[in-house]
Design an enzyme around this catalytic site. Sequence first.
Site, PDB file in Angstrom:
ATOM      1  N   TYR A 177       3.677  37.586  14.957  1.00  0.00           N
ATOM      2  CA  TYR A 177       2.938  38.771  14.501  1.00  0.00           C
ATOM      3  C   TYR A 177       3.311  38.909  13.029  1.00  0.00           C
ATOM      4  CZ  TYR A 177       1.381  43.592  14.012  1.00  0.00           C
ATOM      5  OH  TYR A 177       0.732  44.735  13.593  1.00  0.00           O
ATOM      6  N   TYR A 209       8.781  44.625  10.859  1.00  0.00           N
ATOM      7  CA  TYR A 209       8.501  43.179  10.911  1.00  0.00           C
ATOM      8  C   TYR A 209       9.805  42.391  10.747  1.00  0.00           C
ATOM      9  CZ  TYR A 209       7.062  38.599   9.094  1.00  0.00           C
ATOM     10  OH  TYR A 209       6.933  37.248   8.856  1.00  0.00           O
TER      11      TYR A 209
HETATM   12  N1  LIG Z   1       2.854  34.367   5.386  1.00  0.00           N
HETATM   13  C1  LIG Z   1       4.038  34.557   4.776  1.00  0.00           C
HETATM   14  O1  LIG Z   1       4.113  34.936   3.591  1.00  0.00           O
HETATM   15  C2  LIG Z   1       5.317  34.276   5.508  1.00  0.00           C
HETATM   16  C3  LIG Z   1       6.485  34.471   4.818  1.00  0.00           C
HETATM   17  C4  LIG Z   1       7.678  34.203   5.471  1.00  0.00           C
HETATM   18  C5  LIG Z   1       7.672  33.738   6.767  1.00  0.00           C
HETATM   19  N2  LIG Z   1       6.510  33.572   7.451  1.00  0.00           N
HETATM   20  C6  LIG Z   1       6.587  33.085   8.830  1.00  0.00           C
HETATM   21  O2  LIG Z   1       5.873  31.866   8.908  1.00  0.00           O
HETATM   22  C7  LIG Z   1       5.429  31.676  10.262  1.00  0.00           C
HETATM   23  C8  LIG Z   1       3.961  31.259  10.258  1.00  0.00           C
HETATM   24  O3  LIG Z   1       3.193  32.349   9.803  1.00  0.00           O
HETATM   25  P1  LIG Z   1       1.819  32.157   9.010  1.00  0.00           P
HETATM   26  O4  LIG Z   1       2.076  32.475   7.619  1.00  0.00           O
HETATM   27  O5  LIG Z   1       1.212  30.843   9.386  1.00  0.00           O
HETATM   28  O6  LIG Z   1       1.003  33.374   9.623  1.00  0.00           O
HETATM   29  P2  LIG Z   1      -0.334  33.392  10.488  1.00  0.00           P
HETATM   30  O7  LIG Z   1      -1.419  32.684   9.770  1.00  0.00           O
HETATM   31  O8  LIG Z   1      -0.515  34.822  10.862  1.00  0.00           O
HETATM   32  O9  LIG Z   1       0.051  32.526  11.758  1.00  0.00           O
HETATM   33  C9  LIG Z   1       0.608  33.043  12.921  1.00  0.00           C
HETATM   34  C10 LIG Z   1      -0.168  32.493  14.086  1.00  0.00           C
HETATM   35  O10 LIG Z   1       0.398  33.015  15.293  1.00  0.00           O
HETATM   36  C11 LIG Z   1      -0.666  33.465  16.093  1.00  0.00           C
HETATM   37  N3  LIG Z   1      -0.215  34.466  17.051  1.00  0.00           N
HETATM   38  C12 LIG Z   1      -0.086  35.803  16.890  1.00  0.00           C
HETATM   39  N4  LIG Z   1       0.319  36.375  18.055  1.00  0.00           N
HETATM   40  C13 LIG Z   1       0.455  35.357  18.955  1.00  0.00           C
HETATM   41  C14 LIG Z   1       0.804  35.304  20.312  1.00  0.00           C
HETATM   42  N5  LIG Z   1       1.111  36.402  21.015  1.00  0.00           N
HETATM   43  N6  LIG Z   1       0.834  34.101  20.931  1.00  0.00           N
HETATM   44  C15 LIG Z   1       0.511  32.968  20.253  1.00  0.00           C
HETATM   45  N7  LIG Z   1       0.141  32.957  18.960  1.00  0.00           N
HETATM   46  C16 LIG Z   1       0.117  34.141  18.315  1.00  0.00           C
HETATM   47  C17 LIG Z   1      -1.686  34.007  15.117  1.00  0.00           C
HETATM   48  O11 LIG Z   1      -2.948  34.154  15.745  1.00  0.00           O
HETATM   49  P3  LIG Z   1      -3.967  35.286  15.197  1.00  0.00           P
HETATM   50  O12 LIG Z   1      -4.257  34.903  13.785  1.00  0.00           O
HETATM   51  O13 LIG Z   1      -5.129  35.153  16.132  1.00  0.00           O
HETATM   52  O14 LIG Z   1      -3.227  36.578  15.310  1.00  0.00           O
HETATM   53  C18 LIG Z   1      -1.648  32.911  14.057  1.00  0.00           C
HETATM   54  O15 LIG Z   1      -2.483  31.839  14.393  1.00  0.00           O
HETATM   55  C19 LIG Z   1       5.720  32.984  10.986  1.00  0.00           C
HETATM   56  O16 LIG Z   1       6.914  32.825  11.723  1.00  0.00           O
HETATM   57  C20 LIG Z   1       5.947  33.978   9.871  1.00  0.00           C
HETATM   58  O17 LIG Z   1       6.802  35.012  10.284  1.00  0.00           O
HETATM   59  C21 LIG Z   1       5.320  33.820   6.842  1.00  0.00           C
END
Ligand SMILES: NC(=O)c1ccc[n+]([C@@H]2O[C@H](COP(=O)([O-])OP(=O)(O)OC[C@H]3O[C@@H](n4cnc5c(N)ncnc54)[C@H](OP(=O)(O)O)[C@@H]3O)[C@@H](O)[C@H]2O)c1
Length: 282
Positions: free
Chosen positions: A64, A128
């Site tokens: 999330y 978060y």
């Molecule tokens: N983006 C940043 O700046 C950032 C920074 C630091 C760390 N991170 C970490 O990097 C990792 C990847 O994130 P990201 O940037 O790729 O974000 P993202 O694009 O939001 O990817 C997260 C994915 O998880 C899916 N998801 C949400 N709830 C779920 C559930 N209950 N079961 C299965 N899948 C679910 C989302 O689907 P939906 O899109 O349909 O909700 C999305 O496809 C995460 O652990 C995040 O905390 C991100």
Amino acid sequence: MATHTTKTVILGGRGMLGSDLARACRQRGLEPAVLDLPECDITNSEHLQQAVSGAGLIINCAAYTNVDGAESEAELAYRVNAEAVGRLGTLAQHADIWVLHVSTDFIFDGRGDKPYVETDRPNPISTYGRSKLEGEQLLADSGCRHCILRVEWTYGAAGENFVTKLMRRAKAEGTLRVVDDQVGSPTATIEVSGAICELLKNRPEGLFHFAGAGYVSRYEMARFIVDQLSLDVEVVPCKTSDFQSPAARPLNSRFDCGKIQRLLSEPIEAWQVPLERFLRQL
Ligand SMILES: NC(=O)c1ccc[n+]([C@@H]2O[C@H](COP(=O)([O-])OP(=O)(O)OC[C@H]3O[C@@H](n4cnc5c(N)ncnc54)[C@H](OP(=O)(O)O)[C@@H]3O)[C@@H](O)[C@H]2O)c1
């Protein structure tokens, strides 16, 4: 151990990081099982059990990720970012599967101006961040073989992020106000994916920080993007306190990446290099 003989599962495999990671795996001859909502909801025990079944290794990119939304949807944020990660760990422990779990700089409070090392004490200042920290702790408590990779300020082609939002705002507004008191390292999800693929070879255990090399403020990053794209827009520095947002954000997101660097075959690139490539491809 050869990774191509084991089934690689990517949870959250169609998100911003997950989709680049799936591509990076394929480029290296791996055919990962790419799972995401709706067919694999990690908060659903049956879905999780099916995902784990037969897996040789699991990379959890599912999360999330709506930082402000988590303040009003705390229960959902905890279910996805904490409880489900703990359950994944228990299943992986029983099946002796190595898990690589992705976490965030938001587990730190961002006070001070030193780059964070992996042994620094977390102290999240948002729901978060707290939910992600609890996920890290539950995974560790499960006793499974695991690696936690904290990343920060990520951007990629498949998602909303600072770069895409800035570009949209630049088209709509003549002047962009951007905070100059949040400092970190822009990090391309393609680069994170390359690092993860390297980790898959030896499956190290423990905590690692990964980010683009060098530190910059959000304001300086915005200036870089505007200059690279020759956008006709003025960028004006301001402070985080000038904006009212539901969630607090760490001002200092600097990571010390020395620990992971020792496991990688190439030096981590200066943040400008992948960002320039990304902007060129848009
Ligand atoms: N983006 C940043 O700046 C950032 C920074 C630091 C760390 N991170 C970490 O990097 C990792 C990847 O994130 P990201 O940037 O790729 O974000 P993202 O694009 O939001 O990817 C997260 C994915 O998880 C899916 N998801 C949400 N709830 C779920 C559930 N209950 N079961 C299965 N899948 C679910 C989302 O689907 P939906 O899109 O349909 O909700 C999305 O496809 C995460 O652990 C995040 O905390 C991100």
